[in-house]
Design a protein around this motif. Structure first.
Motif, PDB file in Angstrom:
ATOM      1  N   MET A   1      23.419  -5.409  65.515  1.00 23.57           N
ATOM      2  CA  MET A   1      22.507  -4.561  65.042  1.00 23.57           C
ATOM      3  C   MET A   1      21.180  -4.697  65.679  1.00 23.57           C
ATOM      4  SD  MET A   1      22.133  -2.710  61.684  1.00 23.57           S
ATOM      5  CE  MET A   1      20.733  -1.862  61.294  1.00 23.57           C
ATOM      6  N   PRO A   2      20.508  -3.632  66.459  1.00 19.67           N
ATOM      7  CA  PRO A   2      19.304  -3.972  67.292  1.00 19.67           C
ATOM      8  C   PRO A   2      18.131  -4.395  66.071  1.00 19.67           C
ATOM      9  CG  PRO A   2      19.820  -1.738  67.350  1.00 19.67           C
ATOM     10  CD  PRO A   2      20.963  -2.493  66.746  1.00 19.67           C
ATOM     11  N   LYS A   3      17.136  -4.859  66.567  1.00 20.08           N
ATOM     12  CA  LYS A   3      16.083  -5.284  65.679  1.00 20.08           C
ATOM     13  C   LYS A   3      15.372  -3.680  65.262  1.00 20.08           C
ATOM     14  CE  LYS A   3      14.448  -9.600  67.755  1.00 20.08           C
ATOM     15  NZ  LYS A   3      13.365 -10.239  68.231  1.00 20.08           N
ATOM     16  N   MET A   4      14.678  -3.974  64.160  1.00 24.30           N
ATOM     17  CA  MET A   4      13.990  -2.628  63.505  1.00 24.30           C
ATOM     18  C   MET A   4      12.663  -2.783  64.104  1.00 24.30           C
ATOM     19  SD  MET A   4      15.524  -1.019  60.109  1.00 24.30           S
ATOM     20  CE  MET A   4      13.965  -0.224  60.237  1.00 24.30           C
ATOM     21  N   LYS A   5      12.019  -1.547  64.856  1.00 21.24           N
ATOM     22  CA  LYS A   5      10.771  -1.738  65.485  1.00 21.24           C
ATOM     23  C   LYS A   5       9.639  -1.136  64.620  1.00 21.24           C
ATOM     24  CE  LYS A   5      11.999  -1.394  70.316  1.00 21.24           C
ATOM     25  NZ  LYS A   5      11.900  -0.714  71.488  1.00 21.24           N
ATOM     26  N   THR A   6       8.509  -1.694  64.425  1.00 25.09           N
ATOM     27  CA  THR A   6       7.503  -1.065  63.531  1.00 25.09           C
ATOM     28  C   THR A   6       6.679   0.072  64.529  1.00 25.09           C
ATOM     29  OG1 THR A   6       6.868  -3.207  62.859  1.00 25.09           O
ATOM     30  CG2 THR A   6       5.018  -1.679  62.844  1.00 25.09           C
ATOM     31  N   ARG A   7       6.346   1.125  64.040  1.00 28.95           N
ATOM     32  CA  ARG A   7       6.050   2.256  64.680  1.00 28.95           C
ATOM     33  C   ARG A   7       4.396   2.099  65.185  1.00 28.95           C
ATOM     34  NH1 ARG A   7       8.795   7.450  64.322  1.00 28.95           N
ATOM     35  NH2 ARG A   7      10.705   6.967  63.409  1.00 28.95           N
ATOM     36  N   SER A   8       4.125   2.112  66.445  1.00 29.55           N
ATOM     37  CA  SER A   8       2.789   1.786  66.799  1.00 29.55           C
ATOM     38  C   SER A   8       1.640   2.398  66.325  1.00 29.55           C
ATOM     39  CB  SER A   8       2.634   1.638  68.367  1.00 29.55           C
ATOM     40  OG  SER A   8       3.184   2.871  68.810  1.00 29.55           O
ATOM     41  N   GLY A   9       1.876   3.753  65.801  1.00 26.69           N
ATOM     42  CA  GLY A   9       0.768   4.442  65.196  1.00 26.69           C
ATOM     43  C   GLY A   9       0.400   3.968  63.950  1.00 26.69           C
ATOM     44  N   ALA A  10       1.536   3.622  63.200  1.00 21.92           N
ATOM     45  CA  ALA A  10       1.362   3.212  61.776  1.00 21.92           C
ATOM     46  C   ALA A  10       0.611   1.669  61.916  1.00 21.92           C
ATOM     47  CB  ALA A  10       2.745   2.755  61.117  1.00 21.92           C
ATOM     48  N   LYS A  11       0.960   0.749  63.010  1.00 17.10           N
ATOM     49  CA  LYS A  11       0.670  -0.312  63.037  1.00 17.10           C
ATOM     50  C   LYS A  11      -1.160  -0.418  62.945  1.00 17.10           C
ATOM     51  CE  LYS A  11       2.370  -2.103  66.925  1.00 17.10           C
ATOM     52  NZ  LYS A  11       2.980  -2.607  68.028  1.00 17.10           N
ATOM     53  N   LYS A  12      -1.478   0.504  63.671  1.00 17.90           N
ATOM     54  CA  LYS A  12      -2.999   1.111  63.837  1.00 17.90           C
ATOM     55  C   LYS A  12      -3.652   1.397  62.722  1.00 17.90           C
ATOM     56  CE  LYS A  12      -1.604   1.950  68.856  1.00 17.90           C
ATOM     57  NZ  LYS A  12      -1.632   2.934  69.826  1.00 17.90           N
ATOM     58  N   ARG A  13      -2.896   2.145  61.800  1.00 15.47           N
ATOM     59  CA  ARG A  13      -3.530   2.832  60.722  1.00 15.47           C
ATOM     60  C   ARG A  13      -3.437   2.190  59.366  1.00 15.47           C
ATOM     61  NH1 ARG A  13      -1.918   6.474  64.429  1.00 15.47           N
ATOM     62  NH2 ARG A  13      -3.229   8.441  64.665  1.00 15.47           N
ATOM     63  N   PHE A  14      -2.300   1.264  59.393  1.00 15.04           N
ATOM     64  CA  PHE A  14      -2.263   0.757  58.010  1.00 15.04           C
ATOM     65  C   PHE A  14      -1.874  -0.824  58.077  1.00 15.04           C
ATOM     66  CE2 PHE A  14       0.612   4.699  57.764  1.00 15.04           C
ATOM     67  CZ  PHE A  14      -0.339   5.577  57.207  1.00 15.04           C
ATOM     68  N   ARG A  15      -2.579  -1.469  56.690  1.00 19.79           N
ATOM     69  CA  ARG A  15      -2.340  -2.970  56.694  1.00 19.79           C
ATOM     70  C   ARG A  15      -1.794  -3.079  55.478  1.00 19.79           C
ATOM     71  NH1 ARG A  15      -2.797  -3.307  61.245  1.00 19.79           N
ATOM     72  NH2 ARG A  15      -4.541  -3.811  62.545  1.00 19.79           N
ATOM     73  N   LEU A  16      -0.855  -4.401  55.439  1.00 10.64           N
ATOM     74  CA  LEU A  16      -0.238  -4.679  54.043  1.00 10.64           C
ATOM     75  C   LEU A  16      -1.163  -5.700  53.463  1.00 10.64           C
ATOM     76  CD1 LEU A  16       3.422  -4.911  55.009  1.00 10.64           C
ATOM     77  CD2 LEU A  16       1.941  -3.108  53.609  1.00 10.64           C
ATOM     78  N   THR A  17      -1.631  -5.647  52.207  1.00 10.66           N
ATOM     79  CA  THR A  17      -2.239  -6.745  51.473  1.00 10.66           C
ATOM     80  C   THR A  17      -1.242  -8.036  51.474  1.00 10.66           C
ATOM     81  OG1 THR A  17      -1.580  -5.835  49.386  1.00 10.66           O
ATOM     82  CG2 THR A  17      -3.615  -5.128  50.480  1.00 10.66           C
ATOM     83  N   GLY A  18      -1.821  -9.021  50.595  1.00 12.36           N
ATOM     84  CA  GLY A  18      -0.864 -10.069  50.231  1.00 12.36           C
ATOM     85  C   GLY A  18       0.296  -9.751  49.280  1.00 12.36           C
ATOM     86  N   SER A  19      -0.224  -8.897  48.387  1.00 11.74           N
ATOM     87  CA  SER A  19       0.917  -8.577  47.267  1.00 11.74           C
ATOM     88  C   SER A  19       1.631  -7.429  47.792  1.00 11.74           C
ATOM     89  CB  SER A  19       0.201  -8.196  46.054  1.00 11.74           C
ATOM     90  OG  SER A  19      -0.923  -6.888  46.071  1.00 11.74           O
ATOM     91  N   GLY A  20       1.440  -6.793  49.011  1.00 13.60           N
ATOM     92  CA  GLY A  20       2.886  -5.858  49.511  1.00 13.60           C
ATOM     93  C   GLY A  20       2.104  -4.311  49.489  1.00 13.60           C
ATOM     94  N   LYS A  21       0.938  -4.348  49.007  1.00 14.54           N
ATOM     95  CA  LYS A  21       0.441  -2.988  48.772  1.00 14.54           C
ATOM     96  C   LYS A  21      -0.427  -2.535  50.093  1.00 14.54           C
ATOM     97  CE  LYS A  21      -1.266  -3.376  43.946  1.00 14.54           C
ATOM     98  NZ  LYS A  21      -2.182  -3.549  43.324  1.00 14.54           N
ATOM     99  N   VAL A  22      -0.324  -1.098  50.403  1.00 10.15           N
ATOM    100  CA  VAL A  22      -0.474  -0.657  51.842  1.00 10.15           C
ATOM    101  C   VAL A  22      -2.233  -0.254  51.691  1.00 10.15           C
ATOM    102  CG1 VAL A  22      -0.310   1.047  53.514  1.00 10.15           C
ATOM    103  CG2 VAL A  22       1.719   0.123  52.292  1.00 10.15           C
ATOM    104  N   LYS A  23      -3.035  -0.732  52.552  1.00 12.91           N
ATOM    105  CA  LYS A  23      -4.513  -0.486  52.911  1.00 12.91           C
ATOM    106  C   LYS A  23      -4.511   0.543  53.999  1.00 12.91           C
ATOM    107  CE  LYS A  23      -6.817  -4.144  53.829  1.00 12.91           C
ATOM    108  NZ  LYS A  23      -7.889  -4.866  54.095  1.00 12.91           N
ATOM    109  N   MET A  24      -5.376   1.528  53.588  1.00 12.68           N
ATOM    110  CA  MET A  24      -5.664   2.672  54.841  1.00 12.68           C
ATOM    111  C   MET A  24      -7.154   3.044  54.681  1.00 12.68           C
ATOM    112  SD  MET A  24      -4.172   6.043  52.785  1.00 12.68           S
ATOM    113  CE  MET A  24      -5.137   6.696  51.468  1.00 12.68           C
TER     114      MET A  24
END
Length: 66
Positions: A1-24
């Motif tokens: 099975m191929p690797k899952m790719k991260t959407r590049s638009g989301a990469k630029k807009r969101f960050r994950l915190t250490g506890s797994g929450k999404v910052k925006m």
């Protein structure tokens, strides 16, 4: 099975915190500041934590590698 790719638009807009929450970034801060209330501009500075329902969807579909 191929690797899952991260959407590049989301990469630029969101960050994950250490506890797994999404910052925006907060919306409605790009242009047209004169017509917006000062209170709104003050409250929309910086970044916010996304709601749990939206964050689950973002992590599943747009940031699968975390």
């Amino acid at each position: 099975m191929p690797k899952m790719k991260t959407r590049s638009g989301a990469k630029k807009r969101f960050r994950l915190t250490g506890s797994g929450k999404v910052k925006m970034a907060v919306a409605f801060k790009r242009h047209g500041m004169r017509k917006r209330p000062t209170k709104m501009l003050r409250q929309h500075t910086g970044t916010k934590i996304m709601s749990a329902q939206d964050a689950a969807r973002v992590k599943k579909y747009f940031l699968p590698n975390g």
